[in-house]
Each structure stands twice: as structure tokens, then as C-alpha cells.
Design a protein around this motif. Sequence first.
Motif, PDB file in Angstrom:
ATOM      1  N   ILE A 166       0.848  -1.204   0.000  1.00  0.00           N
ATOM      2  CA  ILE A 166       0.000   0.000   0.000  1.00  0.00           C
ATOM      3  C   ILE A 166       0.883   1.254   0.000  1.00  0.00           C
ATOM      4  CG2 ILE A 166      -1.706   1.321   1.336  1.00  0.00           C
ATOM      5  CD1 ILE A 166      -2.794  -1.364   2.378  1.00  0.00           C
ATOM      6  N   ASP A 167       1.909   1.249   0.849  1.00  0.00           N
ATOM      7  CA  ASP A 167       2.778   2.436   0.950  1.00  0.00           C
ATOM      8  C   ASP A 167       3.531   2.699  -0.348  1.00  0.00           C
ATOM      9  OD1 ASP A 167       1.929   2.705   3.538  1.00  0.00           O
ATOM     10  OD2 ASP A 167       3.703   1.813   4.446  1.00  0.00           O
ATOM     11  N   LYS A 168       4.001   1.604  -1.010  1.00  0.00           N
ATOM     12  CA  LYS A 168       4.765   1.795  -2.251  1.00  0.00           C
ATOM     13  C   LYS A 168       3.862   2.312  -3.366  1.00  0.00           C
ATOM     14  CE  LYS A 168       8.549  -1.446  -1.445  1.00  0.00           C
ATOM     15  NZ  LYS A 168       9.013  -2.820  -1.633  1.00  0.00           N
ATOM     16  N   ILE A 169       2.637   1.792  -3.439  1.00  0.00           N
ATOM     17  CA  ILE A 169       1.724   2.274  -4.489  1.00  0.00           C
ATOM     18  C   ILE A 169       1.299   3.714  -4.196  1.00  0.00           C
ATOM     19  CG2 ILE A 169      -0.530   1.889  -5.605  1.00  0.00           C
ATOM     20  CD1 ILE A 169       0.130  -1.150  -5.270  1.00  0.00           C
ATOM     21  N   ALA A 170       1.096   4.008  -2.912  1.00  0.00           N
ATOM     22  CA  ALA A 170       0.753   5.387  -2.546  1.00  0.00           C
ATOM     23  C   ALA A 170       1.860   6.342  -2.991  1.00  0.00           C
ATOM     24  CB  ALA A 170       0.560   5.464  -1.034  1.00  0.00           C
ATOM     25  N   LYS A 171       3.108   5.888  -2.844  1.00  0.00           N
ATOM     26  CA  LYS A 171       4.245   6.731  -3.249  1.00  0.00           C
ATOM     27  C   LYS A 171       4.209   6.963  -4.764  1.00  0.00           C
ATOM     28  CE  LYS A 171       9.194   6.927  -2.326  1.00  0.00           C
ATOM     29  NZ  LYS A 171      10.337   6.174  -1.805  1.00  0.00           N
ATOM     30  N   LEU A 172       3.893   5.888  -5.532  1.00  0.00           N
ATOM     31  CA  LEU A 172       3.789   6.029  -6.990  1.00  0.00           C
ATOM     32  C   LEU A 172       2.660   6.985  -7.366  1.00  0.00           C
ATOM     33  CD1 LEU A 172       4.210   2.265  -8.032  1.00  0.00           C
ATOM     34  CD2 LEU A 172       5.869   4.098  -8.415  1.00  0.00           C
ATOM     35  N   LEU A 173       1.649   7.028  -6.501  1.00  0.00           N
ATOM     36  CA  LEU A 173       0.520   7.948  -6.758  1.00  0.00           C
ATOM     37  C   LEU A 173       0.806   9.345  -6.209  1.00  0.00           C
ATOM     38  CD1 LEU A 173      -2.486   5.562  -5.854  1.00  0.00           C
ATOM     39  CD2 LEU A 173      -1.794   6.307  -8.135  1.00  0.00           C
ATOM     40  N   LYS A 174       2.055   9.518  -5.740  1.00  0.00           N
ATOM     41  CA  LYS A 174       2.544  10.798  -5.209  1.00  0.00           C
ATOM     42  C   LYS A 174       1.801  11.227  -3.929  1.00  0.00           C
ATOM     43  CE  LYS A 174       4.312  12.359  -9.674  1.00  0.00           C
ATOM     44  NZ  LYS A 174       4.737  11.022  -9.947  1.00  0.00           N
ATOM     45  N   LEU A 175       1.445  10.236  -3.122  1.00  0.00           N
ATOM     46  CA  LEU A 175       0.814  10.516  -1.836  1.00  0.00           C
ATOM     47  C   LEU A 175       1.874  10.464  -0.747  1.00  0.00           C
ATOM     48  CD1 LEU A 175      -2.270   8.128  -2.297  1.00  0.00           C
ATOM     49  CD2 LEU A 175      -2.158  10.568  -2.796  1.00  0.00           C
ATOM     50  N   GLU A 176       1.583  11.111   0.368  1.00  0.00           N
ATOM     51  CA  GLU A 176       2.572  11.174   1.450  1.00  0.00           C
ATOM     52  C   GLU A 176       2.737   9.841   2.175  1.00  0.00           C
ATOM     53  OE1 GLU A 176       1.626  14.226   4.258  1.00  0.00           O
ATOM     54  OE2 GLU A 176       2.585  15.757   3.026  1.00  0.00           O
ATOM     55  N   TYR A 177       3.940   9.573   2.699  1.00  0.00           N
ATOM     56  CA  TYR A 177       4.206   8.388   3.514  1.00  0.00           C
ATOM     57  C   TYR A 177       3.629   8.586   4.918  1.00  0.00           C
ATOM     58  CZ  TYR A 177       6.625   5.117   6.496  1.00  0.00           C
ATOM     59  OH  TYR A 177       6.884   4.158   7.435  1.00  0.00           O
ATOM     60  N   PRO A 178       3.091   7.586   5.577  1.00  0.00           N
ATOM     61  CA  PRO A 178       2.738   6.271   5.061  1.00  0.00           C
ATOM     62  C   PRO A 178       1.379   6.350   4.378  1.00  0.00           C
ATOM     63  CG  PRO A 178       2.353   6.355   7.428  1.00  0.00           C
ATOM     64  CD  PRO A 178       2.775   7.731   7.007  1.00  0.00           C
ATOM     65  N   GLY A 179       1.230   5.643   3.270  1.00  0.00           N
ATOM     66  CA  GLY A 179       0.073   5.877   2.401  1.00  0.00           C
ATOM     67  C   GLY A 179      -1.240   5.270   2.855  1.00  0.00           C
ATOM     68  N   GLY A 180      -1.204   4.325   3.822  1.00  0.00           N
ATOM     69  CA  GLY A 180      -2.398   3.569   4.199  1.00  0.00           C
ATOM     70  C   GLY A 180      -3.644   4.418   4.441  1.00  0.00           C
ATOM     71  N   ALA A 181      -3.527   5.393   5.340  1.00  0.00           N
ATOM     72  CA  ALA A 181      -4.701   6.191   5.707  1.00  0.00           C
ATOM     73  C   ALA A 181      -5.189   7.005   4.512  1.00  0.00           C
ATOM     74  CB  ALA A 181      -4.347   7.106   6.867  1.00  0.00           C
ATOM     75  N   LYS A 182      -4.246   7.505   3.730  1.00  0.00           N
ATOM     76  CA  LYS A 182      -4.597   8.336   2.568  1.00  0.00           C
ATOM     77  C   LYS A 182      -5.314   7.498   1.503  1.00  0.00           C
ATOM     78  CE  LYS A 182      -4.328  12.319   0.628  1.00  0.00           C
ATOM     79  NZ  LYS A 182      -5.211  13.351   1.103  1.00  0.00           N
ATOM     80  N   ILE A 183      -4.824   6.273   1.284  1.00  0.00           N
ATOM     81  CA  ILE A 183      -5.457   5.376   0.311  1.00  0.00           C
ATOM     82  C   ILE A 183      -6.898   5.089   0.758  1.00  0.00           C
ATOM     83  CG2 ILE A 183      -5.463   2.948  -0.528  1.00  0.00           C
ATOM     84  CD1 ILE A 183      -3.356   4.433  -2.052  1.00  0.00           C
ATOM     85  N   GLU A 184      -7.072   4.840   2.044  1.00  0.00           N
ATOM     86  CA  GLU A 184      -8.424   4.562   2.551  1.00  0.00           C
ATOM     87  C   GLU A 184      -9.342   5.765   2.330  1.00  0.00           C
ATOM     88  OE1 GLU A 184      -8.818   3.507   6.742  1.00  0.00           O
ATOM     89  OE2 GLU A 184     -10.876   2.879   6.335  1.00  0.00           O
TER      90      GLU A 184
END
Length: 332
Positions: A166-184
Amino acid sequence: MKILGIETSCDETGIAIYDNKNLLICNEIYSQIIIHKNFGGPVPELSSRDHIQKLIPLLLKILKLYSIKIYEIKAIAYTSGPGLSGALMIGASFAKSLGYKLKIPTININHIEGHIFSSFINNKKPTFPFISLIISGGHTMLIKVKKIGIYDIIGETLDDSVGETIDKIAKLLKLEYPGGAKIEQLAKKNINNNYQFPKPLIKIKNLNFSFSGLKTYIKNIINKTQLTKNNVENIAYSLQETIIDTLLIKCFNAIEFTKINTLSIAGGVSINKKLKIKFIKLIKNNKVKIFFPKKNLCTDNGGMISFVGYQKFIRNKIENTNNINIHTKLKI
Ligand code: KG4
Ligand code: ZN
């Protein structure tokens, strides 16, 4: 009887006190996210340095806030691994020095063991045996828990963990680390989903996971896509659904193979609301009982370490060495 719990395995400094009468009295967590986010993930040296800064102030804070005298603490449980070696060393050295000064025993706790029992802190007693699904940034595992201290790993990831994916894909989507909460959060906004991602290893009748292929699949799509708000929400939604469904299938298999009908889900990713809703809807029934940790006990925390520490203390499983032993690999 009060047991102090110390967690420093990665990028959270956790200090907690578990008491046999009042249960988890306090659970303070200091997250280092702000320090690591510019680097896209935890930087080990910065993590160690920050744990040094935060441990004493956090301990003094809870003692004052909850009017606890240091001599009321009867043992100190600390995370001895797995995790970042420098970060673990800080927690272990702190626990050992304090234990030496107070003349009380220390108890080394495996971080995964902490997560396993995080669903059962404050009253809900586990019925052994149960299956534990650990989904965190560092691990993805299915464990048969026979009793405290007796574990069989019945499935694990062959490559990346769920949280890492989740964190690596969030990074590819240019989202901040850690991506979990943002993806949700972004997944909730999805209106018309048009991505179908493959669910890894679901046709293979074993309990292992593999997420690196899914990561590459999505990476290839991202490389060919213009990242509009809509596309990012769609990818976040499909990623979340694919991961939840894959975990669900593997848990169904684990229940079928082991004939064990109690399932506990823990680790940072277990905070995800959609995951919880889907698991409760599809797995929980008269025959299968399902447990989740409280929200503040899903991600790394000292509460789970103090709780397992208490369980070990009453079974006399204390350390009998002054050496500092940490381990960076999984060893339950
Ligand atoms: O258990 P944890 O705090 O640390 C490890 O032991 O690894 O888990 C951290 C992981 C990260 O990968 C983070 O992105 C993920 O938990 N996470 C989430 C959510 N919040 C945190 N994953 C999905 N949905 C969330 N809301
Ligand atoms: Zn963890």
C-alpha cells in the motif's frame, strides 16, 4: 501490579502501563512520521536518534498524568525484535538500564507477539487455539496461536507485506508516507471504478501471500496513466478492494484447513474501516468469531508490549541475563 511496556521497533515511540486490576492504564504513542515523510519511508538513523529524545519525556509524562510512582512498576517489557536494529537497541538499553536501577526484571517481547494479542487487551479473553492474521508495514502472516508462547506460522508473504505494498503504491501515486490512511480516504471518494487488479495467489490452495506482482501490475498502469484526481481515487479504491478480498480468501482457507473458528486480525492495516466491515460481513457468523484491536492498538504501540509482558511475567518468563539481546528478523 503494573508492567511498563516499551516499543521502539520502527518509527513509533510507545510507552504504556498495564495493570492487572485496571488493565491498560495508559498507552502513549509518539509517531515519527513527520521526520520520515520527506524521505518516503523510515530512515533508521533518524529513528534511533528520535527514540532517544522521546523515551524519557514520554515516561515522565505518563507517570505524572496518571499519578503513578516509578517504584509501583514491577517489571519492564520491551520489544526485542523484529525491527530496525538501532531503534531496537535504544528501547532495549533503556529498559535494561531502568530495570537495573529499579532492581526489577525485564522481559523481551517479540513485536509480532504483541500484535497477536492486541485484539485481546482489556477483557476480551482469547479462546485458544485461534488464527491470527497479522497485516502491518513489516509483516503479512497467518499464525495458529495454540497458547501464549506457542505459535505455528501457517502462511506468510513470499515478498512484500500488505502495508509495504500500500505504501509503495501510494508513493507512486505521489501521496505522502505512510500511504495507508490516505489510500483509505481516497478510496471512499471513488464514484465509478474501472480498474480490475488480479488477486495474487488466490487459486493456489495454500496460505501464503505475494504482493510484489500486484505492485508491479499497478505500477505499469500508473506509468501509462495520467494521474488525474479521478484516476488516483479509482486506483486507491481497486487496490484496497483487491487487498481486502485476497486477505479474505486466505482467511477462509485458513479456517477451512485448520477447522479453527476464531480469527483475530491485527497490525497497522487492521485499522482500515472497509477491511473491518467486509471481514465482519463475510466471515463473522455463528460459527466464526472475529476480533480486532481497538483503533489505538492497531498500529505500533507500547500497550500490546506491556500486555504480553504481563502475561509472561505471571508465567515467570522473565529475562535472566544482563546482556542486551535484540533480533531484527522474525523469530517467534
Ligand atoms: O503495525 P504498523 O504500525 O507497523 C509495522 O509493524 O509495520 O503498520 C504500519 C502500516 C503502514 O504500512 C501503513 O500504511 C498501514 O499500516 N496503515 C493502513 C492504514 N493506516 C495505516 N493501511 C490501510 N488503511 C489504513 N487506514
Ligand atoms: Zn507493528
